[in-house]
Scaffold this active site. Structure first.
Site, mmCIF file in Angstrom:
data_model
loop_
_atom_site.group_PDB
_atom_site.id
_atom_site.type_symbol
_atom_site.label_atom_id
_atom_site.label_comp_id
_atom_site.label_asym_id
_atom_site.label_seq_id
_atom_site.Cartn_x
_atom_site.Cartn_y
_atom_site.Cartn_z
ATOM 1 C CG HIS A 17 -2.015 -0.960 1.289
ATOM 2 N ND1 HIS A 17 -2.353 -1.771 2.247
ATOM 3 C CD2 HIS A 17 -2.767 -1.461 0.448
ATOM 4 C CE1 HIS A 17 -3.328 -2.360 2.094
ATOM 5 N NE2 HIS A 17 -3.650 -2.429 0.976
ATOM 6 C CE LYS A 41 -14.636 -7.523 6.019
ATOM 7 N NZ LYS A 41 -14.179 -7.724 4.475
ATOM 8 N NE ARG A 90 -2.499 -8.081 -4.284
ATOM 9 C CZ ARG A 90 -3.287 -8.166 -3.583
ATOM 10 N NH1 ARG A 90 -2.997 -8.279 -2.064
ATOM 11 N NH2 ARG A 90 -4.943 -8.535 -3.703
ATOM 12 C CB SER A 128 -4.552 -6.518 4.393
ATOM 13 O OG SER A 128 -4.158 -5.255 3.994
#
Ligand code: PNS
Length: 158
Positions: A17, A41, A90, A128
């Site tokens: 990031h 969440k 990615r 993450s």
């Protein structure tokens, strides 16, 4: 004034990031790093901690602001008069999801463009999700996240 938003969950922020933030900050006059808060969440790190950590990690980048947002990203983008969304890519595996979201955002607001920055090789494996797994199982997160984030994660263990 070319202003872009780099949105994400950043739960937690990773070196990947930060790499995208540094590169996008060179491409735009102002970069708004926007933490999407999903109230349904349970996060790994509370949004306030992600905000504080991202502010610390970007404190030397004068044209980077860090904020949180709720609701639709395009609504937030309009509210801060921003016409560009930046996302990191990615691998091919990211493409399908990113393509769907970019198309949905374009349908919602055709005036807002999504641009993709290809991740540097060394971060192509990093997510993450990987960091959360390492952290939960007591591993050393320092090779995956900026130093303030590693310190914070290890510090939470007590
Ligand atoms: O880092 P992430 O988890 O891939 O970030 C996802 C995020 C927060 C950028 C995305 O979920 C988002 O934009 N959420 C807000 C709701 C929205 O506008 N969704 C896009 C239309 S489907």
């Amino acid at each position: 004034m070319r202003r872009a938003i780099y949105p994400g969950s950043f739960d937690p922020p990773t070196l990947g990031h930060l790499d995208v933030i540094e590169r996008a900050a060179r491409l735009f006059d102002e970069l708004v790093v926007a933490i999407g808060v999903n109230t349904d969440k349970a996060p790994f790190l509370p949004a306030d901690d992600r905000l504080a950590l991202l502010k610390e990690c970007t404190s030397t980048l004068d044209n980077v602001k860090v904020t949180t947002f709720q609701g639709l990203l395009v609504d937030y983008a309009r509210s801060v008069e921003c016409g560009v969304l930046v996302r990191g890519l990615r691998a091919v595996s990211d493409f399908e999801y990113e393509f769907r979201v970019a198309m949905a955002n374009r349908k919602l607001d055709p005036s807002i463009e999504t641009v993709f920055l290809i991740t540097r090789d060394e971060y192509s494996f990093l997510s993450s999700t990987v960091v959360r797994e390492v952290a939960r199982l007591g591993g050393d997160p320092s090779g995956f996240v900026p130093e303030p984030v590693a310190r914070f994660i290890v510090g939470r263990r007590g």
